[in-house]
Design a protein around this motif. Structure first.
Motif, PDB file in Angstrom:
ATOM      1  N   SER A 793      -8.980   9.970  -3.575  1.00 10.41           N
ATOM      2  CA  SER A 793      -8.311   8.898  -2.820  1.00 10.41           C
ATOM      3  C   SER A 793      -8.847   7.517  -3.182  1.00 10.41           C
ATOM      4  O   SER A 793      -8.828   6.594  -2.360  1.00 10.41           O
ATOM      5  N   LEU A 794      -9.323   7.357  -4.404  1.00 13.98           N
ATOM      6  CA  LEU A 794      -9.774   6.056  -4.885  1.00 13.98           C
ATOM      7  C   LEU A 794      -8.693   5.368  -5.718  1.00 13.98           C
ATOM      8  O   LEU A 794      -8.783   4.165  -5.986  1.00 13.98           O
ATOM      9  N   VAL A 795      -7.705   6.113  -6.133  1.00 18.01           N
ATOM     10  CA  VAL A 795      -6.528   5.581  -6.817  1.00 18.01           C
ATOM     11  C   VAL A 795      -5.305   6.182  -6.135  1.00 18.01           C
ATOM     12  O   VAL A 795      -5.324   7.353  -5.725  1.00 18.01           O
ATOM     13  N   ARG A 796      -4.255   5.358  -5.987  1.00 17.55           N
ATOM     14  CA  ARG A 796      -3.006   5.862  -5.405  1.00 17.55           C
ATOM     15  C   ARG A 796      -1.864   5.523  -6.365  1.00 17.55           C
ATOM     16  O   ARG A 796      -1.819   4.433  -6.940  1.00 17.55           O
ATOM     17  N   ARG A 797      -0.940   6.466  -6.501  1.00 16.38           N
ATOM     18  CA  ARG A 797       0.148   6.334  -7.460  1.00 16.38           C
ATOM     19  C   ARG A 797       1.429   5.875  -6.754  1.00 16.38           C
ATOM     20  O   ARG A 797       1.814   6.416  -5.727  1.00 16.38           O
ATOM     21  N   PHE A 798       2.059   4.830  -7.313  1.00 19.45           N
ATOM     22  CA  PHE A 798       3.371   4.368  -6.852  1.00 19.45           C
ATOM     23  C   PHE A 798       4.292   4.356  -8.073  1.00 19.45           C
ATOM     24  O   PHE A 798       4.312   3.390  -8.840  1.00 19.45           O
ATOM     25  N   GLY A 799       5.016   5.452  -8.276  1.00 19.55           N
ATOM     26  CA  GLY A 799       5.848   5.564  -9.466  1.00 19.55           C
ATOM     27  C   GLY A 799       4.996   5.513 -10.716  1.00 19.55           C
ATOM     28  O   GLY A 799       4.038   6.267 -10.886  1.00 19.55           O
ATOM     29  N   ALA A 800       5.298   4.576 -11.585  1.00 22.37           N
ATOM     30  CA  ALA A 800       4.536   4.421 -12.825  1.00 22.37           C
ATOM     31  C   ALA A 800       3.294   3.562 -12.638  1.00 22.37           C
ATOM     32  O   ALA A 800       2.493   3.418 -13.569  1.00 22.37           O
ATOM     33  N   ALA A 801       3.133   2.999 -11.458  1.00 27.32           N
ATOM     34  CA  ALA A 801       2.006   2.098 -11.217  1.00 27.32           C
ATOM     35  C   ALA A 801       0.860   2.842 -10.541  1.00 27.32           C
ATOM     36  O   ALA A 801       1.072   3.764  -9.743  1.00 27.32           O
ATOM     37  N   LEU A 802      -0.359   2.427 -10.868  1.00 27.44           N
ATOM     38  CA  LEU A 802      -1.564   2.976 -10.251  1.00 27.44           C
ATOM     39  C   LEU A 802      -2.275   1.855  -9.512  1.00 27.44           C
ATOM     40  O   LEU A 802      -2.504   0.764 -10.057  1.00 27.44           O
ATOM     41  N   TRP A 803      -2.654   2.138  -8.260  1.00 27.48           N
ATOM     42  CA  TRP A 803      -3.327   1.135  -7.419  1.00 27.48           C
ATOM     43  C   TRP A 803      -4.776   1.560  -7.193  1.00 27.48           C
ATOM     44  O   TRP A 803      -5.034   2.650  -6.691  1.00 27.48           O
ATOM     45  N   TRP A 804      -5.713   0.696  -7.603  1.00 20.55           N
ATOM     46  CA  TRP A 804      -7.136   0.914  -7.314  1.00 20.55           C
ATOM     47  C   TRP A 804      -7.371   0.579  -5.857  1.00 20.55           C
ATOM     48  O   TRP A 804      -7.119  -0.532  -5.395  1.00 20.55           O
ATOM     49  N   VAL A 805      -7.865   1.538  -5.073  1.00 20.61           N
ATOM     50  CA  VAL A 805      -7.852   1.448  -3.618  1.00 20.61           C
ATOM     51  C   VAL A 805      -8.994   0.618  -3.037  1.00 20.61           C
ATOM     52  O   VAL A 805      -8.753  -0.257  -2.192  1.00 20.61           O
ATOM     53  N   PRO A 806     -10.281   0.855  -3.369  1.00 16.13           N
ATOM     54  CA  PRO A 806     -11.374   0.178  -2.663  1.00 16.13           C
ATOM     55  C   PRO A 806     -11.344  -1.338  -2.828  1.00 16.13           C
ATOM     56  O   PRO A 806     -10.956  -1.864  -3.878  1.00 16.13           O
ATOM     57  N   CYS A 807     -11.774  -2.034  -1.790  1.00 12.08           N
ATOM     58  CA  CYS A 807     -11.918  -3.488  -1.854  1.00 12.08           C
ATOM     59  C   CYS A 807     -13.208  -3.849  -2.571  1.00 12.08           C
ATOM     60  O   CYS A 807     -14.221  -3.157  -2.418  1.00 12.08           O
ATOM     61  N   PRO A 808     -13.217  -4.942  -3.324  1.00 17.12           N
ATOM     62  CA  PRO A 808     -14.495  -5.439  -3.812  1.00 17.12           C
ATOM     63  C   PRO A 808     -15.289  -6.011  -2.635  1.00 17.12           C
ATOM     64  O   PRO A 808     -14.708  -6.306  -1.580  1.00 17.12           O
ATOM     65  N   LEU A 809     -16.584  -6.148  -2.788  1.00 17.52           N
ATOM     66  CA  LEU A 809     -17.399  -6.673  -1.696  1.00 17.52           C
ATOM     67  C   LEU A 809     -17.619  -8.167  -1.935  1.00 17.52           C
ATOM     68  O   LEU A 809     -18.574  -8.568  -2.592  1.00 17.52           O
ATOM     69  N   ARG A 810     -16.696  -8.974  -1.428  1.00 16.37           N
ATOM     70  CA  ARG A 810     -16.801 -10.429  -1.581  1.00 16.37           C
ATOM     71  C   ARG A 810     -17.612 -11.060  -0.451  1.00 16.37           C
ATOM     72  O   ARG A 810     -18.309 -12.050  -0.669  1.00 16.37           O
ATOM     73  N   ARG A 811     -17.473 -10.509   0.761  1.00 18.41           N
ATOM     74  CA  ARG A 811     -18.223 -11.024   1.910  1.00 18.41           C
ATOM     75  C   ARG A 811     -18.743  -9.830   2.701  1.00 18.41           C
ATOM     76  O   ARG A 811     -18.037  -8.850   2.897  1.00 18.41           O
ATOM     77  N   TRP A 812     -19.987  -9.945   3.162  1.00  9.15           N
ATOM     78  CA  TRP A 812     -20.591  -8.841   3.903  1.00  9.15           C
ATOM     79  C   TRP A 812     -20.159  -8.870   5.361  1.00  9.15           C
ATOM     80  O   TRP A 812     -20.064  -9.946   5.969  1.00  9.15           O
ATOM     81  N   PRO A 813     -19.911  -7.689   5.949  1.00  3.61           N
ATOM     82  CA  PRO A 813     -19.743  -7.637   7.408  1.00  3.61           C
ATOM     83  C   PRO A 813     -21.014  -8.121   8.103  1.00  3.61           C
ATOM     84  O   PRO A 813     -22.094  -8.179   7.504  1.00  3.61           O
ATOM     85  N   LEU A 814     -20.874  -8.465   9.356  1.00  6.61           N
ATOM     86  CA  LEU A 814     -22.016  -8.909  10.164  1.00  6.61           C
ATOM     87  C   LEU A 814     -22.167  -7.976  11.362  1.00  6.61           C
ATOM     88  O   LEU A 814     -21.260  -7.890  12.188  1.00  6.61           O
ATOM     89  N   PRO A 815     -23.306  -7.261  11.489  1.00  6.37           N
ATOM     90  CA  PRO A 815     -24.410  -7.249  10.531  1.00  6.37           C
ATOM     91  C   PRO A 815     -24.058  -6.489   9.265  1.00  6.37           C
ATOM     92  O   PRO A 815     -23.157  -5.640   9.266  1.00  6.37           O
ATOM     93  N   ALA A 816     -24.796  -6.801   8.179  1.00  6.75           N
ATOM     94  CA  ALA A 816     -24.527  -6.193   6.881  1.00  6.75           C
ATOM     95  C   ALA A 816     -25.037  -4.759   6.886  1.00  6.75           C
ATOM     96  O   ALA A 816     -26.241  -4.525   6.902  1.00  6.75           O
ATOM     97  N   PRO A 817     -24.122  -3.763   6.882  1.00  2.00           N
ATOM     98  CA  PRO A 817     -24.558  -2.366   6.960  1.00  2.00           C
ATOM     99  C   PRO A 817     -24.806  -1.794   5.583  1.00  2.00           C
ATOM    100  O   PRO A 817     -24.377  -2.355   4.570  1.00  2.00           O
ATOM    101  N   LEU A 818     -25.479  -0.645   5.542  1.00  4.52           N
ATOM    102  CA  LEU A 818     -25.552   0.105   4.292  1.00  4.52           C
ATOM    103  C   LEU A 818     -24.187   0.724   4.032  1.00  4.52           C
ATOM    104  O   LEU A 818     -23.536   1.190   4.949  1.00  4.52           O
TER     105      LEU A 818
END
Length: 818
Positions: A793-818
């Motif tokens: 479940s890290l990639v999802r298929r939409f027809g011929a397109a592939l979607w990379w699922v996870p978000c990059p970590l641009r900003r940390w939640p508060l508090p910053a968890p492991l």
């Protein structure tokens, strides 16, 4: 020479021992022929218990960390040291009584089994790292080893062996052959070389090793003077953690915890060199500050991150080198690795320094705030003020840093009057990071309060925990102890309990509290969503708007009037500002302490989206203030861009807080293909930047939405159940499914299905595929790799397109968890 280094219980399970890591490297460097091995007895103990009882790393942490000041971990192993059990100490939690008594009863068996294993290994020297709650377990194990084989040399070292503590251990426990007091980086290798040369050595040779406790021919303890000069930072090797991580991979702890790296870029404290805080004894016998060259430490850090594929780093430094803000931290920021570093800092940092910490990955800071009252901070010799500490909390919230701090009380000379103004204003601080706890100060060895009775504690005695674990007279416990008791000083217990409850309310309110502003240049839009202050305001009057801007830094009322007069070009006297400032105090807009005012509102950067536990941040879509906020409406052409990351970065850099996407994003129709994948990629990237996303989605009754719930929730769902959107809101937070980049690997942490799923990806083909999919949804990728990622479940298929699922970590939640 065969050297075995032991990290005893209850050393933290999720952290490699910095001392053992450094000493392993130091001994190997000094004596290449020496065979150095490790036993991580803390992990051995955890797994030994888990084989017999339901016991996780969280249970281990209770005894290791949470009950440290009660000495419960040491008491558990006292049955093995004394050879007999004893009654459970008073004050233990009822829910833990049975487990605690059971551990106490079984500790001797564990120690005996481990001693048998060590005898089979047949080391020449066994060295014990003795810190915090590891002393009694180390003593019990050393006793059993010497009982089985008196020829094995036992050596103790670590924070619990510094100064008179080391001498007391050596004097009272004859099965400890040597104690290394102070820094062991040079001392232990010198001792190992001396032990190797049995035929030639004499007592005079032992007398040359600084800080060493040893026995002369008459069997009496001899204590060498401590080293006069500290070990230079350049002489300290990079820690060898290979043994720890090999053992970690086989431990049950890996199922419920994540390991972190522990590194030191500096030793000592440059503040304590001139003004030691009255309650602090952390630096032991050597406070002299020294730090590693930033280039060397950067290389050391990145090398260990690469070697062990761990992105979470705790700096063991007592305080960061001020030069690092212009050297080490910018280098870490340029690396583009998604590190999470924890550093101790001073609380008088400027906003630029805090921003550099955030950019570098130093997402967690420990600024030594301790109190918000300037008179009490003066009693501590902190060299800081209460209003400076509040400014630190405000600016840390602005840039998105997790702040670790505890509220301390119980200082000689402290009175309830020192707290009156603070108590009154605590509700105004609920949007700022709260203290993790509130406690009376614990007297520590080497602290001025213990070393200098005239400061207010004339009759200190060893903490009661030591008598529970050692059969020694008080005179010996006084030398052995690291913690002490004394008649309480400062505020009475009844008042402190009420104050602690007030801080508890702060902790409960933080997640959904907000006090933010937007400066349009013409006016200032203010929003308050704190329990005691729910209002919206606009500052249109030039005097009020300019006063608000000036109070970014603390000012007295007179100084504020002078600054305003200068900026506005007309005289203003302090009395003329009194009604405005008094109104701001009543609104909780400013904090006033020791004659200084500082504004409490933070520039709105959607910080409320980052607060873990905030269930309202995504729901307030009809808030009228949003019409004033920097926002944009994207067209279909924007969805045609492949690089969603570049689009989101451009918007975030431009200060955009809200984005509206066109049309419906079809989650159910496979034929929607690239458009759906590109739209979801943009939502993913905007979510990572904590930008509000106005978008709508089409689903189907039989389509599971859990795979999408790490994305900012849509404003509406067409199709599907009526409660599907509500469940999406309930599950969502920034970082729910995110990936982080390291040198040569990627980590994914996925909590969409409530349990933590962890992936570390270092295969070149997989990394190339992820890189391609993060930039384009129609990339030419290896089919087998895409299928493998899709299965997780890290990639999802939409027809011929592939979607990379996870978000990059641009900003940390508060508090910053492991």
């Amino acid at each position: 020479m065969h050297v075995l280094l032991v990290n005893p219980p209850w050393a933290p399970a999720d952290l490699p021992s910095l001392g053992i890591g450094i000493l392993h490297a130091a001994v190997s460097r000094a004596d290449p022929e020496a065979r150095v091995e490790e036993i991580h007895a803390n992990l051995e103990w955890l797994d030994w218990i888990a084989d017999r009882q339901d016991f996780t790393s969280h249970d281990y942490e209770y005894y290791s960390i949470q009950r440290y000041f009660r000495g419960l971990g040491d008491w558990i192993f006292s049955s093995a040291l004394r050879g007999r059990p004893s009654s459970t100490p008073a004050g233990e939690e009822d829910s833990r009584l049975a487990m605690t008594s059971w551990l106490h009863a079984l500790a001797p068996r564990f120690v005996e089994e481990l001693a048998d294993r060590i005898i089979k290994i047949a080391p020449d020297v066994v060295g014990f790292a003795v810190t915090f709650q590891t002393t009694v377990a180390a003593l019990a194990l050393a006793s059993q080893i010497k009982h089985r084989d008196p020829t094995i040399v036992t050596v103790f070292g670590g924070a619990n062996c510094d100064g008179p503590q080391g001498t007391a251990i050596h004097r009272n426990y004859p099965f400890v052959d040597f104690v290394v007091r102070g820094e062991g980086d040079v001392t232990l290798p010198s001792l190992i070389r001396l032990l190797r040369n049995q035929a030639d050595r004499t007592d005079a040779d032992f007398a040359t090793i600084p800080g060493l406790c040893w026995r002369s021919g008459n069997g009496r303890t001899t204590t060498n003077p401590l080293a006069r000069r500290p070990v230079l930072a350049s002489m300290v090797p990079s820690p060898d953690y290979a043994g720890y991580f090999e053992r970690w991979e086989a431990s049950s702890a890996r199922h419920t915890a994540e390991p972190q790296l522990v590194l030191e870029s500096a030793r000592g404290c440059w503040w304590a060199d001139a003004h030691a805080c009255t309650f602090c004894g952390l630096n032991g016998s050597m406070t002299t500050f020294r730090s590693k060259q930033p280039e060397r430490f950067f290389a050391e850090l990145i090398d260990l991150v690469r070697q062990h594929q761990v992105l979470d780093v705790i700096a063991a430094d007592n305080i960061i080198d001020n030069g690092y803000y212009a050297s080490l931290l910018p280098a870490l920021a340029r690396s583009e690795y998604d590190l999470r570093v924890q550093y101790e800092v001073r609380s008088n940092l400027g906003i630029q320094q805090l921003e550099m910490l955030a950019k570098s990955g130093a997402a967690i800071i420990q600024p030594g705030i301790e109190n918000l009252s300037s008179p009490i901070l003066k009693l501590m010799r902190k060299g800081l003020t209460g209003y400076q500490n509040v400014r630190m909390l405000r600016d840390a919230e602005t840039v998105g840093l997790t702040v670790l701090w505890n509220y301390l009380y119980g200082f000689p000379g402290e009175t309830e009057r020192d707290y009156d103004k603070i108590v009154e204003q605590i509700p105004a601080l609920h949007h700022l990071f709260p203290p993790q706890g509130c406690s009376r100060i614990q007297l520590q060895r080497f602290s001025p309060y213990v070393e200098s009775p005239e400061l207010g504690f004339p009759d200190v005695v060893p903490h009661e925990q030591y008598a529970l674990s050692h059969d020694l007279p008080e005179s010996e416990l006084r030398d052995l102890a690291g913690l002490f008791d004394a008649e309480p000083r400062g505020i009475p217990e009844a008042f402190s309990q009420r104050f602690a409850e007030l801080l508890g309310t702060w902790r409960q309110s933080y997640a959904e509290s907000q006090l933010s502003f937007l400066d349009t240049g013409e006016d200032i839009v203010l929003t308050s969503r704190r329990p005691a202050f729910r209002w919206d305001r606009r500052l249109r009057d030039p005097v009020a708007a300019e006063a608000f801007r000036i109070l970014e830094r603390p000012r007295t009322r007179a100084a504020l009037a002078r600054d305003l007069s200068s900026r506005l070009g007309r005289p203003l006297a302090p009395p003329a500002l009194a009604p405005l400032l008094d109104q701001w105090r009543a609104l909780g807009l400013v904090f006033e302490e020791s004659g200084h005012l500082v504004r409490l509102a933070v520039p709105d950067r959607n910080q409320s989206l980052l607060h873990l536990g905030n269930t309202t941040a995504c729901r307030a879509r009809t808030d009228p203030r949003h019409s004033r906020y920097p926002q944009t409406v994207l067209g279909d052409g924007d969805l045609g861009e492949d690089d969603a990351s570049a689009v989101a970065h451009r918007l975030a850099s431009g200060g955009i807080l809200r984005v509206t996407l066109p049309g419906l994003v079809d989650l159910a129709d496979a034929d929607a293909g690239p458009r759906t994948a590109r739209a979801l990629s943009l939502v993913r990237e905007l979510t990572a930047h904590a930008i509000h996303v106005e978008w709508r989605a089409r689903t189907a009754p039989d389509l599971a939405l859990t795979p999408f719930c790490h994305l900012y929730p849509p404003a509406g769902l067409v199709g599907g159940g009526s409660d599907a959107l509500e469940r999406w809101h309930d599950r969502f937070y920034v970082g729910l499914c995110a990936y982080r980049r390291g040198p040569g690997f990627i980590q994914v942490r996925d909590r969409r299905w409530d349990e933590l799923r962890r992936f570390t990806i270092d295969d070149a083909r997989y990394l190339a595929t992820i890189e391609a999919l993060s930039n384009s949804v129609v990339a030419d990728v290896a089919p087998d790799v895409a299928l493998a990622l899709e299965a997780e479940s890290l990639v999802r298929r939409f027809g011929a397109a592939l979607w990379w699922v996870p978000c990059p970590l641009r900003r940390w939640p508060l508090p910053a968890p492991l």
